[in-house]
Scaffold this motif. Structure first.
Motif, PDB file in Angstrom:
ATOM      1  N   UNK A  88     -38.556  23.336  19.983  1.00 24.80           N
ATOM      2  CA  UNK A  88     -37.719  23.367  19.149  1.00 24.80           C
ATOM      3  C   UNK A  88     -37.341  22.226  18.135  1.00 24.80           C
ATOM      4  N   UNK A  89     -37.387  21.061  18.631  1.00 24.11           N
ATOM      5  CA  UNK A  89     -37.596  19.772  17.880  1.00 24.11           C
ATOM      6  C   UNK A  89     -38.587  19.779  16.881  1.00 24.11           C
ATOM      7  N   UNK A  90     -39.656  20.253  17.406  1.00 24.22           N
ATOM      8  CA  UNK A  90     -40.892  20.178  16.608  1.00 24.22           C
ATOM      9  C   UNK A  90     -40.729  21.274  15.277  1.00 24.22           C
ATOM     10  N   UNK A  91     -40.189  22.388  15.655  1.00 23.60           N
ATOM     11  CA  UNK A  91     -39.722  23.401  14.503  1.00 23.60           C
ATOM     12  C   UNK A  91     -38.872  22.890  13.722  1.00 23.60           C
ATOM     13  N   UNK A  92     -37.724  22.162  14.107  1.00 27.86           N
ATOM     14  CA  UNK A  92     -36.879  21.691  13.298  1.00 27.86           C
ATOM     15  C   UNK A  92     -37.404  20.641  12.301  1.00 27.86           C
ATOM     16  N   UNK A  93     -38.342  19.736  12.835  1.00 28.36           N
ATOM     17  CA  UNK A  93     -38.839  18.745  11.694  1.00 28.36           C
ATOM     18  C   UNK A  93     -40.068  19.443  10.981  1.00 28.36           C
ATOM     19  N   UNK A 124     -28.849  10.405   1.157  1.00 27.30           N
ATOM     20  CA  UNK A 124     -27.694   9.820   0.772  1.00 27.30           C
ATOM     21  C   UNK A 124     -27.866   8.431   1.288  1.00 27.30           C
ATOM     22  N   UNK A 125     -28.092   8.062   2.907  1.00 26.77           N
ATOM     23  CA  UNK A 125     -28.183   6.850   3.554  1.00 26.77           C
ATOM     24  C   UNK A 125     -29.295   6.422   3.056  1.00 26.77           C
ATOM     25  N   UNK A 126     -30.533   6.977   2.726  1.00 27.51           N
ATOM     26  CA  UNK A 126     -31.680   6.133   2.426  1.00 27.51           C
ATOM     27  C   UNK A 126     -31.678   5.591   0.971  1.00 27.51           C
ATOM     28  N   UNK A 127     -31.080   6.433   0.061  1.00 31.57           N
ATOM     29  CA  UNK A 127     -30.601   6.008  -1.165  1.00 31.57           C
ATOM     30  C   UNK A 127     -29.939   4.585  -1.192  1.00 31.57           C
ATOM     31  N   UNK A 128     -29.069   4.746  -0.256  1.00 25.36           N
ATOM     32  CA  UNK A 128     -27.969   3.373  -0.269  1.00 25.36           C
ATOM     33  C   UNK A 128     -28.777   2.270   0.276  1.00 25.36           C
ATOM     34  N   UNK A 129     -29.931   2.209   0.912  1.00 27.80           N
ATOM     35  CA  UNK A 129     -30.687   1.163   1.605  1.00 27.80           C
ATOM     36  C   UNK A 129     -31.704   0.663   0.377  1.00 27.80           C
ATOM     37  N   UNK A 130     -32.258   1.819  -0.398  1.00 30.32           N
ATOM     38  CA  UNK A 130     -33.309   1.447  -1.364  1.00 30.32           C
ATOM     39  C   UNK A 130     -32.841   0.812  -2.321  1.00 30.32           C
ATOM     40  N   UNK A 131     -33.510  -0.198  -3.083  1.00 26.32           N
ATOM     41  CA  UNK A 131     -33.160  -0.784  -4.244  1.00 26.32           C
ATOM     42  C   UNK A 131     -33.312   0.222  -5.489  1.00 26.32           C
ATOM     43  N   UNK A 132     -32.668   0.193  -6.421  1.00 28.69           N
ATOM     44  CA  UNK A 132     -32.720   0.787  -7.635  1.00 28.69           C
ATOM     45  C   UNK A 132     -34.210   0.785  -8.178  1.00 28.69           C
ATOM     46  N   UNK A 133     -34.736   1.899  -8.660  1.00 26.55           N
ATOM     47  CA  UNK A 133     -36.238   2.024  -8.962  1.00 26.55           C
ATOM     48  C   UNK A 133     -36.425   2.357 -10.489  1.00 26.55           C
ATOM     49  N   UNK A 134     -35.185   2.459 -11.401  1.00 29.35           N
ATOM     50  CA  UNK A 134     -35.522   2.822 -12.781  1.00 29.35           C
ATOM     51  C   UNK A 134     -35.827   4.144 -12.888  1.00 29.35           C
ATOM     52  N   UNK A 173     -40.274   9.090   7.786  1.00 32.25           N
ATOM     53  CA  UNK A 173     -39.426   8.966   9.046  1.00 32.25           C
ATOM     54  C   UNK A 173     -39.768  10.458   9.936  1.00 32.25           C
ATOM     55  N   UNK A 174     -39.903  11.647   9.224  1.00 31.46           N
ATOM     56  CA  UNK A 174     -40.059  12.616   9.818  1.00 31.46           C
ATOM     57  C   UNK A 174     -41.497  12.700  10.807  1.00 31.46           C
ATOM     58  N   UNK A 175     -42.527  12.062  10.019  1.00 25.46           N
ATOM     59  CA  UNK A 175     -43.742  11.694  10.711  1.00 25.46           C
ATOM     60  C   UNK A 175     -43.732  10.919  11.828  1.00 25.46           C
ATOM     61  N   UNK A 176     -42.780   9.944  11.863  1.00 26.40           N
ATOM     62  CA  UNK A 176     -42.800   8.949  12.671  1.00 26.40           C
ATOM     63  C   UNK A 176     -42.036   9.675  14.059  1.00 26.40           C
ATOM     64  N   UNK A 177     -41.084  10.524  13.676  1.00 33.34           N
ATOM     65  CA  UNK A 177     -40.334  11.275  14.777  1.00 33.34           C
ATOM     66  C   UNK A 177     -41.297  12.108  15.480  1.00 33.34           C
ATOM     67  N   UNK A 178     -42.327  12.870  14.888  1.00 34.11           N
ATOM     68  CA  UNK A 178     -43.394  13.770  15.237  1.00 34.11           C
ATOM     69  C   UNK A 178     -44.293  12.859  16.152  1.00 34.11           C
ATOM     70  N   UNK A 179     -44.877  11.573  15.699  1.00 31.53           N
ATOM     71  CA  UNK A 179     -45.566  11.010  16.662  1.00 31.53           C
ATOM     72  C   UNK A 179     -44.746  10.389  17.693  1.00 31.53           C
ATOM     73  N   UNK A 180     -43.771   9.969  17.449  1.00 28.28           N
ATOM     74  CA  UNK A 180     -42.741   9.635  18.923  1.00 28.28           C
ATOM     75  C   UNK A 180     -42.622  10.779  20.111  1.00 28.28           C
ATOM     76  N   UNK A 181     -42.457  11.963  19.429  1.00 26.26           N
ATOM     77  CA  UNK A 181     -42.146  13.210  20.297  1.00 26.26           C
ATOM     78  C   UNK A 181     -43.421  13.453  20.731  1.00 26.26           C
ATOM     79  N   UNK A 182     -44.598  13.674  20.109  1.00 27.71           N
ATOM     80  CA  UNK A 182     -45.965  13.965  20.831  1.00 27.71           C
ATOM     81  C   UNK A 182     -46.489  13.092  21.718  1.00 27.71           C
TER      82      UNK A 182
END
Length: 95
Positions: A7-12, A57-67, A79-88
């Motif tokens: 289920x977690x893999x399907x959601x990702x 939204x949270x990611x945009x607040x952390x990143x600097x403005x990029x024109x 982040x999704x790929x990292x979660x998939x690696x952690x789960x596998x």
């Protein structure tokens, strides 16, 4: 527990698909291939915006403005790929 892993893999996978669709659609809108004045296009765009904005939204607040360059989808995909690696790599805990 294997069901939880699947289920977690399907959601990702679904979130990954939505992000890819959102990125491609944004390119098509910016290059004026798609028009937001068309009702179907506007509905799909609005749905994707509502689904993905809580992730971006949270990611945009952390990143600097990029024109005008939005790197939030790329960061979320990484982040999704990292979660998939952690789960596998920890799949044995689900069996």
């Amino acid at each position: 527990m294997q069901s939880l892993f699947q289920i977690l893999m399907l959601i990702l996978d679904v979130v990954w698909f939505f992000i890819i669709a959102h990125v491609i659609m944004s390119w098509l809108i910016n290059f004026q291939v798609l028009n937001l004045h068309q009702p179907l296009v506007a509905q799909i765009w609005s749905m994707l915006q509502r689904i993905l904005e809580p992730l971006y939204g949270p990611v945009r607040r952390l990143l600097p403005p990029m024109q005008g360059l939005d790197l939030a989808p790329l960061v979320v995909l990484l982040g999704i790929f990292a979660l998939r690696i952690i789960l596998v790599n920890n799949a044995a805990a689900f069996y």
